[in-house]
Design a protein around this motif. Structure first.
Motif, PDB file in Angstrom:
ATOM      1  N   ASN A 284      -8.683  -0.002  -4.586  1.00 54.17           N
ATOM      2  CA  ASN A 284      -7.847  -1.069  -4.052  1.00 54.17           C
ATOM      3  C   ASN A 284      -6.371  -0.704  -4.032  1.00 54.17           C
ATOM      4  N   PHE A 285      -5.907   0.081  -4.996  1.00 55.70           N
ATOM      5  CA  PHE A 285      -4.481   0.422  -5.032  1.00 55.70           C
ATOM      6  C   PHE A 285      -4.202   1.804  -4.464  1.00 55.70           C
ATOM      7  N   TRP A 286      -4.865   2.840  -4.968  1.00 52.93           N
ATOM      8  CA  TRP A 286      -4.476   4.208  -4.630  1.00 52.93           C
ATOM      9  C   TRP A 286      -4.955   4.633  -3.240  1.00 52.93           C
ATOM     10  N   ALA A 287      -6.177   4.261  -2.889  1.00 54.57           N
ATOM     11  CA  ALA A 287      -6.773   4.757  -1.648  1.00 54.57           C
ATOM     12  C   ALA A 287      -5.945   4.360  -0.432  1.00 54.57           C
ATOM     13  N   GLN A 298       4.694   4.337  -9.502  1.00 50.47           N
ATOM     14  CA  GLN A 298       4.671   3.502 -10.700  1.00 50.47           C
ATOM     15  C   GLN A 298       5.250   2.116 -10.430  1.00 50.47           C
ATOM     16  N   ASP A 299       6.331   2.046  -9.675  1.00 49.91           N
ATOM     17  CA  ASP A 299       6.914   0.753  -9.333  1.00 49.91           C
ATOM     18  C   ASP A 299       5.929  -0.101  -8.536  1.00 49.91           C
ATOM     19  N   ARG A 300       5.248   0.536  -7.622  1.00 52.75           N
ATOM     20  CA  ARG A 300       4.322  -0.209  -6.773  1.00 52.75           C
ATOM     21  C   ARG A 300       3.069  -0.642  -7.528  1.00 52.75           C
ATOM     22  N   VAL A 301       2.600   0.186  -8.477  1.00 51.54           N
ATOM     23  CA  VAL A 301       1.390  -0.198  -9.206  1.00 51.54           C
ATOM     24  C   VAL A 301       1.675  -1.337 -10.185  1.00 51.54           C
ATOM     25  N   VAL A 302       2.894  -1.431 -10.699  1.00 53.47           N
ATOM     26  CA  VAL A 302       3.235  -2.557 -11.576  1.00 53.47           C
ATOM     27  C   VAL A 302       3.204  -3.859 -10.783  1.00 53.47           C
ATOM     28  N   ARG A 303       3.776  -3.830  -9.580  1.00 52.68           N
ATOM     29  CA  ARG A 303       3.720  -5.026  -8.731  1.00 52.68           C
ATOM     30  C   ARG A 303       2.279  -5.358  -8.355  1.00 52.68           C
ATOM     31  N   TRP A 304       1.492  -4.330  -8.083  1.00 54.71           N
ATOM     32  CA  TRP A 304       0.084  -4.542  -7.721  1.00 54.71           C
ATOM     33  C   TRP A 304      -0.680  -5.191  -8.874  1.00 54.71           C
ATOM     34  N   CYS A 305      -0.409  -4.755 -10.112  1.00 56.33           N
ATOM     35  CA  CYS A 305      -1.093  -5.336 -11.272  1.00 56.33           C
ATOM     36  C   CYS A 305      -0.786  -6.832 -11.407  1.00 56.33           C
TER      37      CYS A 305
END
Length: 544
Positions: A284-287, A298-305
């Motif tokens: 859902n996030f990386w692909a 890292q900035d984007r994955v924090v928002r995604w979480c």
């Protein structure tokens, strides 16, 4: 004849429609019943004939169709299948032991696949459908047997958090100029399923601690128990009952205040929440995403979480993880440490014969009794501590790489001054053998580079050890009187035992000798120069 499982509801529906249930007009025919029930017309006929044989009449009300009647219909219409299996299954029964041996293998032969077993059975004249053979091998011969599992209760909110590393993909590293593997350290709260992801290029203890520090800031607190995989930075020795955690992880967990309960080796069921989250993060996030660098990811994955993973409707808890976390878990988390954690250097060091041990590319002294011993060292931003079997041996202030900190008390007394270039101590040692020896040592060291003259002073102390303090004191007194600063001269005086003999001064001659001359003989009369007239001028005067 192909086998199709007959449904109880299918039989009941056919008979209800045949009796006219749900129809205002006359009872429908077989074709209409087949269309409404979704079965074949011949199948409808078989159901109706079996029901009539069991005593059902078309004038009966729908309540007449009970479980007993449906059971009688099923007994009639079910194909003759002993033990619920067809002819192909029965054909495999004589080969059961052979199939079990092929499935399990033995010491010489590896287990065979069902495809290969089908080929071998065909050679022996037993031809059956692949699906039947697969069911037979699974149910009767142990092929692909799977252990059952149970759902474990989630426990109290704010207590458990599962932790795991997962490979995400490749990303450019601007520091090295090449593409590197990116790993995700995933934190999943067991109760709320709320999660945090920390991306890193490495899987070291430093990376794990950095991820934990970021996670506690994201969650606003610390979980009481962390359930990690058997990560090398966390678990030194995996064990089902008593795993051995690394010193670095223990030091960090003690600072923060949480406990650690590692999962067993190759037991993903011990941490199923984070195992399932790995697929979700990767898919859902990386692909399909493009990131400029690790910081951007890292900035984007924090928002995604927070915005995507935290606000989705979770299928198991039927709620949004972030909302459950804020309401039930966050108030029960442990508070964040008041002091930020200072990642230490933890290593085992050996004390060398120069009385020093190395940690962090710097040298630190230890007492001579520990030479050749192996000690545990811990170096943080301020101090370096050495331990032996848990007992503190020595502590030093932290030095930068290439530096050194030596405690003179750790060195032998007769070598400490030389090693530390302690001129005052050296002069005091000489003065202890005699005041003139101390003065003489001061005169020797009176140089712009005094440590280059220390060997001469140690030579002077060597003379004291060889000849005694008294003769050396006398020799130094004599040499100081003559203002001669040379240890070699002192050595010569002691070798000839002339340190107490007064120096012989030069004296005048006692009488005339053979070649003696009176000083007047060497006197010469002073000659006076007179001006000589010019010859040309004289000739002119004469000519006049």
């Amino acid at each position: 004849m192909a086998f199709r499982e007959v449904s109880v509801y299918e039989v009941r529906e056919v008979l209800r429609v045949w009796l006219g249930a749900g129809s205002a007009g006359p009872a429908p025919g077989l074709r209409t019943i087949a269309a409404r029930s979704g079965v074949d017309r011949k199948t409808v006929r078989r159901y109706v004939e079996a029901a009539q044989a069991a005593g059902l009449r078309r004038s009966d009300p729908p309540e007449r169709i009970d479980d007993e009647l449906v059971g009688a219909v099923l007994e009639t219409v079910r194909p003759a299948r002993p033990a619920g299996h067809g002819a192909a299954w029965e054909a495999l029964v004589p080969f059961e032991e052979q199939i079990r041996a092929w499935v399990n293998g033995d010491g010489e032969t590896k287990p065979l696949s069902v495809t290969k077993i089908e080929i071998l059975l065909t050679r022996q004249g037993c031809t059956v459908p692949y699906r039947t053979l697969h069911r037979f091998a699974t149910e009767r011969c142990g092929f692909g047997s799977r252990e059952t599992t149970v759902r474990v209760v989630d426990g109290d909110p704010g207590v458990e958090c599962q932790l795991d590393f997962a490979y995400m993909g490749m990303l450019d590293d601007p520091d090295t100029g090449r593409r590197r593997k990116v790993h995700a350290l995933i934190f999943t709260a067991v109760y709320s399923r709320h999660q945090f992801v920390w991306l890193t290029f490495s899987q070291t203890l430093t990376a794990v601690i950095a991820g934990c520090e970021a996670a506690w800031g994201f969650f606003g607190g610390v979980f009481a128990v962390i359930i990690p995989d058997n990560l090398k930075p966390v678990v030194n020795q995996a064990d089902q009952f008593s795993p051995v955690l690394s010193s670095g992880w223990l030091d960090y967990s003690q600072h923060v205040g949480f406990g650690t309960d590692p999962a067993r080796v190759r037991s993903p069921k011990d941490k199923p929440k984070v195992e399932r989250a790995v697929q979700y993060v990767r898919g859902n996030f990386w692909a399909g995403e493009r990131f400029t660098d690790l910081a951007d990811a890292q900035d984007r994955v924090v928002r995604w979480c927070a915005e995507t993973a935290g606000m989705r409707m979770h299928g198991t808890i039927c709620a949004r993880p972030l909302e459950v976390f804020i309401a039930d878990e966050q108030p029960k988390l442990l508070p964040l440490p008041a002091v930020a954690y200072d990642p230490p250097i933890l290593k085992t060091v050996k004390v060398h014969k120069d009385f020093h041990a190395e940690i962090g590319k710097a040298l630190y002294s230890l007492p001579g009794q520990w030479i050749g011993s192996t000690l545990d060292a811990r170096a943080d931003r301020e101090l370096v501590k050495f331990y032996h079997r848990g007992q503190l041996v020595k502590a030093h202030p932290r030095q930068p790489a290439g530096g050194r900190h030596t405690d003179p008390s750790d060195l032998p007394e007769h070598k400490a001054g030389y090693a530390m270039r302690d001129l005052d101590t050296l002069v005091a040692t000489c003065a202890g053998h005699g005041p003139n020896i101390g003065i003489y040592a001061e005169r020797i060291l009176d140089d712009p580079l005094p440590w280059t003259r220390m060997r001469s002073v140690y030579g002077l102390l060597g003379l004291v050890k060889r000849y005694g303090a008294g003769p050396v004191e006398a020799a130094c007194d004599t040499a100081l009187t003559l203002d001669v600063i040379s240890v070699r001269k002192i050595t010569s005086m002691l070798e000839r035992a002339t340190e107490t003999t007064p120096p012989a001064l030069p004296a005048a001659g006692a009488g005339p000798t053979r070649f003696t001359r009176d000083p007047s003989e060497f006197a010469t009369p002073r000659t006076h120069l007179h001006a000589v007239p010019n010859s040309d001028h004289t000739s002119q005067e004469r000519n006049r």
